[in-house]
Design an enzyme around this catalytic site. Structure first.
Site, PDB file in Angstrom:
ATOM      1  N   GLU A  44       0.842  -1.196   0.000  1.00  0.00           N
ATOM      2  CA  GLU A  44       0.000   0.000   0.000  1.00  0.00           C
ATOM      3  C   GLU A  44       0.878   1.247   0.000  1.00  0.00           C
ATOM      4  O   GLU A  44       1.897   1.309   0.667  1.00  0.00           O
ATOM      5  CB  GLU A  44      -0.891  -0.008   1.245  1.00  0.00           C
ATOM      6  CG  GLU A  44      -1.849   1.162   1.323  1.00  0.00           C
ATOM      7  CD  GLU A  44      -2.738   1.128   2.553  1.00  0.00           C
ATOM      8  OE1 GLU A  44      -3.822   1.711   2.515  1.00  0.00           O
ATOM      9  OE2 GLU A  44      -2.334   0.508   3.561  1.00  0.00           O
ATOM     10  N   LYS A 113      -9.769   1.617  -2.591  1.00  0.00           N
ATOM     11  CA  LYS A 113     -10.005   1.131  -1.230  1.00  0.00           C
ATOM     12  C   LYS A 113     -11.442   1.412  -0.810  1.00  0.00           C
ATOM     13  O   LYS A 113     -11.898   2.555  -0.804  1.00  0.00           O
ATOM     14  CB  LYS A 113      -9.016   1.802  -0.276  1.00  0.00           C
ATOM     15  CG  LYS A 113      -8.996   1.216   1.132  1.00  0.00           C
ATOM     16  CD  LYS A 113      -7.858   1.861   1.925  1.00  0.00           C
ATOM     17  CE  LYS A 113      -7.686   1.230   3.299  1.00  0.00           C
ATOM     18  NZ  LYS A 113      -6.528   1.819   4.009  1.00  0.00           N
ATOM     19  N   CYS A 154      -5.575  -3.053   2.626  1.00  0.00           N
ATOM     20  CA  CYS A 154      -5.389  -2.833   4.063  1.00  0.00           C
ATOM     21  C   CYS A 154      -6.669  -3.068   4.864  1.00  0.00           C
ATOM     22  O   CYS A 154      -7.046  -4.195   5.116  1.00  0.00           O
ATOM     23  CB  CYS A 154      -4.820  -1.429   4.291  1.00  0.00           C
ATOM     24  SG  CYS A 154      -4.037  -1.209   5.907  1.00  0.00           S
TER      25      CYS A 154
END
Length: 278
Positions: A44, A113, A154
């Site tokens: 990331e 995301k 994440c």
């Protein structure tokens, strides 16, 4: 589909210099390919320090300089490349975005995301991505001759429903570029990776930046891969490193045959469905 393939997880040391980050990423991608990796994944925010104050400064459109580096790396090394994530600027908004390329350098997936990291652990860490980032609204998976692969970034790994939908759509491997911190990393990084693999009886890989003790946000590191049986089959510490894992797709069928939860679900009582399929 192939019975096995090699995945490389590049735990990159990210600095404040975008050009240095891109050059180092290109070098390590080449090294991973030279050691037989068919798919290479970056962490990331591989081109930028991780932090809400950095996202606007380092954000760029897609395509842009960072993704051009990825296009060239995929093509020159004849690999599938999961480009970690970068801060993406689009229409006045900033997203945390992962792009994926095939060996021709073609963009084959783009994941923004979905779940922003907004956490507040009193006395330990407060971090609010929503201060500068906007959330994506779609789940993302892509096909290769090797297998179908799902992508999350994440905090996305904390949401079991997302992984379940990927498994339901035939994904055999989930890749999560991430940057857990020194509070959540020791407590949850491995646990969540193993949980998603065990829940869905597939492979799960997590790719972190290397740890920089002097950064404003200190990453946990420990990039890892977990098997469908829930075992950590490859991992590392917190320094810059490349983690290699040989993915055995036959193990997925073996585990699902031994513990057949995929056919034992009570869909008459409950079901997880994907609502947005744009």
């Amino acid at each position: 589909m192939a019975g096995s393939f090699r995945l490389a997880l590049v735990q990159l040391a990210v600095t404040a210099s975008k050009s240095d980050n891109l050059a180092r990423a290109a070098r390590l991608i080449k090294e991973a390919a030279s050691k037989g990796a068919n798919i290479v994944a970056l962490p990331e925010c591989f081109n930028s320090p991780y932090g809400t104050s950095y996202f606007p400064e380092y954000a760029e459109p897609i395509p842009g300089p960072s993704t051009e580096t990825l296009v060239n790396a995929a093509r020159e090394n004849n690999i599938y490349l999961v480009g970690g994530s970068i801060p993406e600027e689009d229409g006045g908004k900033i997203y945390n975005t992962c792009t994926v390329y095939n060996p021709n350098g073609d963009l084959i997936a783009k994941h923004r995301k979905v779940h922003l990291t907004d956490i507040d652990v009193p006395g330990k860490i407060r971090f609010k991505e929503s201060e500068t980032l906007s959330a994506g609204n779609n789940l993302s998976f892509f096909d290769t001759p090797l297998c179908r692969i799902g992508i999350g970034i994440c905090y996305d790994i904390r949401f079991a429903e997302m992984a379940q939908i990927y498994a339901k759509n035939g994904c055999k491997l989930l890749i999560y570029p991430g940057a857990f911190n020194m509070t959540t990393g020791p407590a949850h990084w491995e646990l969540l990776t193993r949980a998603r693999a065990l829940d869905n009886q597939l492979y799960v890989a997590t790719v972190s930046p290397a740890r920089d003790e002097n950064a404003s946000y200190v990453a946990w590191g420990h990039s890892s891969a977990v098997s469908p049986w829930g075992e950590v089959v490859a991992t590392t510490g917190h320094e810059e490193n490349i983690v290699y894992v040989d993915i055995d797709l036959g193990l997925i069928d073996q585990v699902r045959g031994q513990v057949p939860i995929t056919v034992q679900r009570r869909n008459d009582l409950y079901e997880v469905i994907e609502k947005n399929k744009d």
